[in-house]
Design a protein around this motif. Structure first.
Motif, mmCIF file in Angstrom:
data_model
loop_
_atom_site.group_PDB
_atom_site.id
_atom_site.type_symbol
_atom_site.label_atom_id
_atom_site.label_comp_id
_atom_site.label_asym_id
_atom_site.label_seq_id
_atom_site.Cartn_x
_atom_site.Cartn_y
_atom_site.Cartn_z
ATOM 1 N N ALA A 69 0.788 -1.247 0.052
ATOM 2 C CA ALA A 69 -0.061 0.009 0.055
ATOM 3 C C ALA A 69 0.830 1.381 -0.032
ATOM 4 O O ALA A 69 0.690 2.100 -1.052
ATOM 5 N N ALA A 70 2.034 1.217 0.870
ATOM 6 C CA ALA A 70 2.801 2.339 1.028
ATOM 7 C C ALA A 70 3.425 2.577 -0.495
ATOM 8 O O ALA A 70 3.567 3.811 -1.113
ATOM 9 N N ARG A 71 3.933 1.654 -1.139
ATOM 10 C CA ARG A 71 4.890 1.744 -2.530
ATOM 11 C C ARG A 71 3.819 2.159 -3.490
ATOM 12 O O ARG A 71 4.095 3.104 -4.289
ATOM 13 N N VAL A 72 2.595 1.749 -3.428
ATOM 14 C CA VAL A 72 1.627 2.265 -4.436
ATOM 15 C C VAL A 72 1.226 3.608 -4.217
ATOM 16 O O VAL A 72 1.345 4.391 -5.156
ATOM 17 N N LEU A 73 1.026 4.174 -3.335
ATOM 18 C CA LEU A 73 0.860 5.625 -2.886
ATOM 19 C C LEU A 73 1.947 6.529 -3.153
ATOM 20 O O LEU A 73 1.628 7.628 -3.714
ATOM 21 N N ARG A 74 3.211 6.146 -2.613
ATOM 22 C CA ARG A 74 4.169 6.960 -3.172
ATOM 23 C C ARG A 74 4.457 6.957 -4.483
ATOM 24 O O ARG A 74 4.870 8.047 -5.203
ATOM 25 N N GLU A 75 4.809 5.822 -5.211
ATOM 26 C CA GLU A 75 4.449 5.849 -6.776
ATOM 27 C C GLU A 75 3.523 6.623 -7.440
ATOM 28 O O GLU A 75 3.645 6.959 -8.467
ATOM 29 N N GLY A 80 2.341 13.357 1.242
ATOM 30 C CA GLY A 80 1.877 13.811 2.660
ATOM 31 C C GLY A 80 2.323 12.707 3.546
ATOM 32 O O GLY A 80 3.301 11.694 3.181
ATOM 33 N N GLU A 81 2.003 12.702 4.933
ATOM 34 C CA GLU A 81 2.744 11.965 5.713
ATOM 35 C C GLU A 81 2.011 10.572 5.681
ATOM 36 O O GLU A 81 0.794 10.428 5.296
ATOM 37 N N LEU A 82 2.848 9.626 5.672
ATOM 38 C CA LEU A 82 2.297 8.048 5.363
ATOM 39 C C LEU A 82 2.789 7.403 6.781
ATOM 40 O O LEU A 82 4.127 7.298 7.003
ATOM 41 N N ARG A 83 1.930 7.041 7.475
ATOM 42 C CA ARG A 83 2.276 6.474 8.886
ATOM 43 C C ARG A 83 1.849 4.730 8.973
ATOM 44 O O ARG A 83 0.780 4.580 8.354
ATOM 45 N N ALA A 84 2.743 3.979 9.235
ATOM 46 C CA ALA A 84 2.526 2.654 9.779
ATOM 47 C C ALA A 84 2.084 2.637 11.076
ATOM 48 O O ALA A 84 2.718 3.209 12.263
ATOM 49 N N ALA A 85 0.829 1.995 11.394
ATOM 50 C CA ALA A 85 0.363 1.934 12.754
ATOM 51 C C ALA A 85 -0.037 0.658 12.957
ATOM 52 O O ALA A 85 -0.362 -0.313 12.141
ATOM 53 N N GLY A 86 0.123 0.187 14.400
ATOM 54 C CA GLY A 86 -0.054 -1.373 14.836
ATOM 55 C C GLY A 86 1.197 -1.994 15.176
ATOM 56 O O GLY A 86 1.973 -1.625 15.937
ATOM 57 N N ASP A 87 1.227 -3.359 14.841
ATOM 58 C CA ASP A 87 2.169 -4.217 15.313
ATOM 59 C C ASP A 87 3.276 -4.090 14.434
ATOM 60 O O ASP A 87 3.720 -5.017 13.611
ATOM 61 N N VAL A 88 4.089 -2.982 14.819
ATOM 62 C CA VAL A 88 5.086 -2.149 14.014
ATOM 63 C C VAL A 88 6.328 -2.696 14.946
ATOM 64 O O VAL A 88 6.548 -2.145 15.828
ATOM 65 N N LEU A 89 7.552 -3.358 14.380
ATOM 66 C CA LEU A 89 8.455 -3.870 15.361
ATOM 67 C C LEU A 89 9.532 -2.972 14.705
ATOM 68 O O LEU A 89 9.999 -2.513 13.613
ATOM 69 N N VAL A 90 10.757 -2.752 15.611
ATOM 70 C CA VAL A 90 11.959 -1.898 15.320
ATOM 71 C C VAL A 90 12.582 -2.336 14.297
ATOM 72 O O VAL A 90 13.441 -1.726 13.486
ATOM 73 N N ASP A 91 12.581 -3.582 14.012
ATOM 74 C CA ASP A 91 13.487 -4.382 12.792
ATOM 75 C C ASP A 91 12.940 -3.876 11.452
ATOM 76 O O ASP A 91 13.504 -4.216 10.362
ATOM 77 N N GLN A 92 11.468 -3.837 11.474
ATOM 78 C CA GLN A 92 10.893 -3.344 10.345
ATOM 79 C C GLN A 92 11.151 -1.888 9.712
ATOM 80 O O GLN A 92 10.589 -1.555 8.529
ATOM 81 N N ILE A 93 11.167 -1.074 10.687
ATOM 82 C CA ILE A 93 11.210 0.526 10.356
ATOM 83 C C ILE A 93 11.947 0.590 9.336
ATOM 84 O O ILE A 93 11.651 1.464 8.266
ATOM 85 N N PRO A 94 13.429 0.060 9.000
ATOM 86 C CA PRO A 94 14.173 0.561 8.148
ATOM 87 C C PRO A 94 13.644 0.165 6.834
ATOM 88 O O PRO A 94 13.565 0.735 5.756
ATOM 89 N N PHE A 101 7.239 4.834 3.867
ATOM 90 C CA PHE A 101 6.540 5.175 5.284
ATOM 91 C C PHE A 101 7.521 6.333 5.928
ATOM 92 O O PHE A 101 8.881 6.163 5.855
ATOM 93 N N ASP A 102 6.836 7.464 6.567
ATOM 94 C CA ASP A 102 7.895 8.424 7.320
ATOM 95 C C ASP A 102 7.305 8.711 8.479
ATOM 96 O O ASP A 102 8.093 9.392 9.339
ATOM 97 N N SER A 103 6.332 8.268 9.426
ATOM 98 C CA SER A 103 5.875 8.201 10.596
ATOM 99 C C SER A 103 5.342 6.729 10.950
ATOM 100 O O SER A 103 4.942 5.705 10.173
ATOM 101 N N PHE A 104 5.385 6.489 12.466
ATOM 102 C CA PHE A 104 5.180 5.205 12.927
ATOM 103 C C PHE A 104 4.592 5.097 13.924
ATOM 104 O O PHE A 104 4.690 6.308 14.823
ATOM 105 N N ALA A 105 3.547 4.605 14.295
ATOM 106 C CA ALA A 105 2.647 4.613 15.431
ATOM 107 C C ALA A 105 2.692 3.085 15.943
ATOM 108 O O ALA A 105 1.449 2.567 15.943
ATOM 109 N N PRO A 106 3.647 2.534 16.591
ATOM 110 C CA PRO A 106 3.946 1.207 17.053
ATOM 111 C C PRO A 106 2.996 1.201 18.273
ATOM 112 O O PRO A 106 3.019 1.945 19.083
ATOM 113 N N GLU A 107 2.489 -0.165 18.404
ATOM 114 C CA GLU A 107 1.741 -0.659 19.626
ATOM 115 C C GLU A 107 2.484 -0.721 21.027
ATOM 116 O O GLU A 107 2.094 -0.107 21.982
ATOM 117 N N ALA A 108 3.584 -1.098 20.603
ATOM 118 C CA ALA A 108 4.719 -1.168 21.797
ATOM 119 C C ALA A 108 5.868 -0.240 21.471
ATOM 120 O O ALA A 108 6.225 0.191 20.625
#
Length: 142
Positions: A69-75, A80-94, A101-108
């Motif tokens: 979804a992120a790639r479709v939107l950017r391409e 605008g701001e593209l936020r990953a929210a939910g079960d986002v782990l630190v090793d996935q952020i890169p 994605f340029d912002s993140f709202a991880p559950e933990a």
């Protein structure tokens, strides 16, 4: 938004996001839309200019549909701001950043030191992505 991590200089968008279905069914004055796993991000392409935030849900870290979804939107031209929210782990952020994605709202909570180490772990990338990083093969062979 206690766990919000951002890689943008502008102010975070704090308007509640409406669902993609609500937006497409007439709530078109919204400036923020939430895409759930399984939603087709391509439905937003005609409306990208009016959105300040697109929040993409990651119900589980194993669900990779949000990357697409992120790639479709950017391409498609979304800036605008593209936020990953939910079960986002630190090793996935890169990897999520490479998809746009340029912002993140991880559950933990995410440990800042661990995040910084993961962001600088690799000097080169091997594939093209939504970001501006030039793949190593192109550096070698022009």
């Amino acid at each position: 938004m206690d766990n919000l991590l951002r890689f943008r200089d502008d102010e975070a968008h704090d308007e509640p996001a409406v669902t993609l279905d609500s937006f497409l069914e007439g709530q078109t004055n919204a400036g923020a839309v939430r895409i759930e796993a399984g939603d087709d991000a391509r439905a937003l392409l005609p409306h990208l200019g009016q959105l300040a935030l697109v929040e993409v849900s990651f119900p589980t870290f194993r669900d990779g549909r949000g990357y697409s979804a992120a790639r479709v939107l950017r391409e498609g031209g979304y800036v605008g701001e593209l936020r990953a929210a939910g079960d986002v782990l630190v090793d996935q952020i890169p990897l999520m950043r490479r998809c746009g994605f340029d912002s993140f709202a991880p559950e933990a909570p995410v440990d800042a030191e661990t995040l910084q180490r993961s962001l600088v772990r690799y000097d080169f990338r091997y594939q093209s992505a939504a970001d501006a990083v030039v793949p190593v093969w192109k550096l070698r062979h022009g």
